[in-house]
Design a protein around this motif. Sequence first.
Motif, PDB file in Angstrom:
ATOM      1  N   PHE A  14      12.224   8.125  -5.003  1.00 47.17           N
ATOM      2  CA  PHE A  14      11.438   9.282  -5.420  1.00 47.17           C
ATOM      3  C   PHE A  14       9.993   8.935  -5.740  1.00 47.17           C
ATOM      4  O   PHE A  14       9.123   9.791  -5.667  1.00 47.17           O
ATOM      5  N   ARG A  15       9.721   7.686  -6.101  1.00 50.14           N
ATOM      6  CA  ARG A  15       8.344   7.290  -6.417  1.00 50.14           C
ATOM      7  C   ARG A  15       7.682   6.559  -5.267  1.00 50.14           C
ATOM      8  O   ARG A  15       6.615   6.914  -4.810  1.00 50.14           O
ATOM      9  N   SER A  16       8.342   5.490  -4.832  1.00 44.30           N
ATOM     10  CA  SER A  16       7.699   4.649  -3.837  1.00 44.30           C
ATOM     11  C   SER A  16       8.746   3.758  -3.187  1.00 44.30           C
ATOM     12  O   SER A  16       9.698   3.331  -3.846  1.00 44.30           O
ATOM     13  N   ASP A  17       8.550   3.476  -1.906  1.00 45.20           N
ATOM     14  CA  ASP A  17       9.439   2.541  -1.220  1.00 45.20           C
ATOM     15  C   ASP A  17       8.812   1.151  -1.161  1.00 45.20           C
ATOM     16  O   ASP A  17       8.979   0.411  -0.194  1.00 45.20           O
ATOM     17  N   LYS A  18       8.104   0.787  -2.223  1.00 46.02           N
ATOM     18  CA  LYS A  18       7.381  -0.476  -2.272  1.00 46.02           C
ATOM     19  C   LYS A  18       7.822  -1.317  -3.466  1.00 46.02           C
ATOM     20  O   LYS A  18       8.523  -0.857  -4.352  1.00 46.02           O
ATOM     21  N   TRP A  19       7.379  -2.573  -3.463  1.00 45.01           N
ATOM     22  CA  TRP A  19       7.430  -3.398  -4.663  1.00 45.01           C
ATOM     23  C   TRP A  19       6.318  -2.939  -5.597  1.00 45.01           C
ATOM     24  O   TRP A  19       5.193  -2.673  -5.161  1.00 45.01           O
ATOM     25  N   ILE A  20       6.623  -2.866  -6.888  1.00 46.37           N
ATOM     26  CA  ILE A  20       5.656  -2.415  -7.893  1.00 46.37           C
ATOM     27  C   ILE A  20       5.310  -3.599  -8.797  1.00 46.37           C
ATOM     28  O   ILE A  20       6.200  -4.332  -9.245  1.00 46.37           O
ATOM     29  N   CYS A  21       4.038  -3.796  -9.053  1.00 47.35           N
ATOM     30  CA  CYS A  21       3.599  -4.869  -9.947  1.00 47.35           C
ATOM     31  C   CYS A  21       2.299  -4.448 -10.609  1.00 47.35           C
ATOM     32  O   CYS A  21       1.623  -3.524 -10.144  1.00 47.35           O
ATOM     33  N   ASP A  22       1.962  -5.096 -11.718  1.00 47.66           N
ATOM     34  CA  ASP A  22       0.704  -4.796 -12.401  1.00 47.66           C
ATOM     35  C   ASP A  22      -0.493  -5.301 -11.606  1.00 47.66           C
ATOM     36  O   ASP A  22      -1.559  -4.695 -11.607  1.00 47.66           O
ATOM     37  N   ASP A  23      -0.319  -6.451 -10.952  1.00 42.32           N
ATOM     38  CA  ASP A  23      -1.382  -7.024 -10.117  1.00 42.32           C
ATOM     39  C   ASP A  23      -0.734  -8.053  -9.209  1.00 42.32           C
ATOM     40  O   ASP A  23       0.474  -8.299  -9.263  1.00 42.32           O
ATOM     41  N   ASP A  24      -1.541  -8.669  -8.359  1.00 42.68           N
ATOM     42  CA  ASP A  24      -1.000  -9.659  -7.429  1.00 42.68           C
ATOM     43  C   ASP A  24      -1.175 -11.083  -7.927  1.00 42.68           C
ATOM     44  O   ASP A  24      -1.043 -12.037  -7.159  1.00 42.68           O
ATOM     45  N   ALA A  25      -1.466 -11.222  -9.228  1.00 45.44           N
ATOM     46  CA  ALA A  25      -1.725 -12.558  -9.769  1.00 45.44           C
ATOM     47  C   ALA A  25      -0.664 -13.017 -10.763  1.00 45.44           C
ATOM     48  O   ALA A  25      -0.795 -14.073 -11.353  1.00 45.44           O
ATOM     49  N   SER A  26       0.397 -12.237 -10.960  1.00 46.16           N
ATOM     50  CA  SER A  26       1.377 -12.586 -11.991  1.00 46.16           C
ATOM     51  C   SER A  26       2.571 -13.344 -11.441  1.00 46.16           C
ATOM     52  O   SER A  26       3.447 -13.757 -12.212  1.00 46.16           O
ATOM     53  N   ALA A  27       2.659 -13.503 -10.111  1.00 49.15           N
ATOM     54  CA  ALA A  27       3.772 -14.244  -9.516  1.00 49.15           C
ATOM     55  C   ALA A  27       3.273 -15.025  -8.322  1.00 49.15           C
ATOM     56  O   ALA A  27       2.509 -14.514  -7.499  1.00 49.15           O
ATOM     57  N   ILE A  28       3.718 -16.261  -8.203  1.00 47.59           N
ATOM     58  CA  ILE A  28       3.299 -17.166  -7.127  1.00 47.59           C
ATOM     59  C   ILE A  28       4.560 -17.729  -6.490  1.00 47.59           C
ATOM     60  O   ILE A  28       5.494 -18.148  -7.191  1.00 47.59           O
TER      61      ILE A  28
ATOM     62  N   ALA B  94       6.664  -7.605   0.330  1.00 46.94           N
ATOM     63  CA  ALA B  94       6.462  -7.952  -1.079  1.00 46.94           C
ATOM     64  C   ALA B  94       5.215  -8.781  -1.323  1.00 46.94           C
ATOM     65  O   ALA B  94       4.927  -9.156  -2.462  1.00 46.94           O
ATOM     66  N   SER B  95       4.450  -9.059  -0.272  1.00 49.60           N
ATOM     67  CA  SER B  95       3.315  -9.973  -0.443  1.00 49.60           C
ATOM     68  C   SER B  95       2.233  -9.401  -1.350  1.00 49.60           C
ATOM     69  O   SER B  95       1.434 -10.159  -1.906  1.00 49.60           O
ATOM     70  N   GLY B  96       2.194  -8.080  -1.533  1.00 54.85           N
ATOM     71  CA  GLY B  96       1.208  -7.509  -2.436  1.00 54.85           C
ATOM     72  C   GLY B  96       1.474  -7.815  -3.889  1.00 54.85           C
ATOM     73  O   GLY B  96       0.591  -7.634  -4.741  1.00 54.85           O
TER      74      GLY B  96
END
Length: 604
Positions: A572-586, A597-599
Amino acid sequence: PSGCSTSKLTQPAAQRKDRTMVHRRALGGLWLVLLLAATEARRLKLESYGGKAFKKNHGKANGQALVAALRDARRGDSIVIEEGKSYYLVPQAAVTLPARDLTLRIDGNIILSDAIAEWPVDPDTANGKYFPMLKVSRATGFTVEGSGTIDGQGHRWWWAFAVHLLPATKRPLIFDFEKCDGLTVKDVALLDSPRFNLYIHDSTNVLVSRVTILTDWRAQLATQQAVMLYKAGEDLEPAKWFMNYADVTSKLLEVPMFPFNTDGVDVSGKNIVVEDCVISNFDDVVAVKPASRAFSGGPPPQNLDDWTWCTSNMTVTNLTALYGGGASVGSVHPTNEFSCVNGATFKDIELWAPLKGPYVKPDHGICTNDDTCRCLVANIHYENVQLHQGKKPAWWNDYEAAVRSKVLFAKEDEDDDQDADTTRGGKLGLILAGQDQETETARRRRLLAYYDDDVVPPHVALTTGEPTLRGVLRYKREHRDDNGFDCRWWNYLCMIWPVWLGTQQQLEPDGSGSGIWPTTDPRAIVVNITLKNVTAAGGTWPEAAAAIRFNSTNPATGIELTDVVIEADKFFRSDKWICDDDASAIGKISGNIVPEASGCIQVQ
């Protein structure tokens, strides 16, 4: 005299010697018999210690009998709940078992009393905690097994918890095992626990096998609906709206709106296996809990190998769950004792109509000294995990009916009072009957319009402080990012995700907990989380495909995704991965990844 025979003179002495040897052999045989009798394994029945089956008013005596039997037991003994018998029980004391190799054999039924006023509170707890059905500490080689059931009769407890009527803050558990070695729990069924079902902490060499855990979700949902009316008083409109909002979950996803903390298996320690279990409980299916260092102070360890006290070598395999709240690690709070989990594997997991799938959840810190406040979540591996949203196994209804049918009703059939009848969901389940005659299609369309269009009912006065139902209809905005993703304070639908890696989502009916879209804590160290062959298919997810939420000032490292495919009939919201930013996981991404999921992960 010369005429006397020497042999005749010595014969009485020889006879005396022979008789002495005979007596010694007889005494030796008697001692051997007594020794064998003393060491032979016994089957101890509650009746020998004052217990009585089928007596509702005998709960306290049965609790005393169980403790007395455990304390009287010798190595190799079994305390037996016989098939065909049901014992009502109110616990009376915790048990420390220095003896080795004892068995609690449950082939009949234990029915926990739901008379809350009779239930004892542990005097050693600061904030008040009810005794579990059985607490065992420091046992070696303790086994719980059998084909029987333990009925927790949690319905009254859930109601009292939801409306804040309990004198103590923590409802009873069924089993609480602390600092045990060589613990085995197998084959038993646990039904409708007031709170956690199986809580095993700081223990080593543990096996949990073929255990069934079932929770009555319809009664929990009916309780929630009644709570809304209870809190509303004469002002029914806000309560009706909130209950309608809850219908999104109950009708589309068939789950209660807030959890009742009925965790399935919670474990911490070393060398632990949970295998071949069937669980339906609306909270953590299996939660790998942290261990803590025995002392505080000093700097946190710099290398993973120096975190030697962590929960480790933990395996969960061949698990089947319906309406579960996650195959979970945590919550793990940063503390001055350095709480940690370092090594847990979930493999061959099937989750039907889940609230969450893989769920790794560090949490907010609980610290007295911020400089030495840390936690570690490391080396967590998920493999062959399947999520079937909106479905249940074809065999489930027959299986649950067969398990629940094992509970024998007491022969002394006392009439339940009115409250007991309503708290079991029969009347509460009808509490909204006739209030709304909409078709199901119209109902879903209207409720989803509230959700999708971000509509707040006009009678909920957000501009004047607390709304009408204090603490229940509070819609505090906690988060809105540039993409417009947000989770309202009481939006429990935002707690339903195929994959959640990040700060624990928790919001109790009294408003306590980290929140539904909590802030991240940089003091949590997260290293090496692997998802391999994780798939989700079908059904409806109210938010997005997955969330990954760590702190960018101390990002999670070693995140690896291999063949992670998360699909649905509708997000219902999004068919994506959701994150606060792209710097919190490596980390690394390989194989088939849907959605991309690369974003949310910096790829090394």
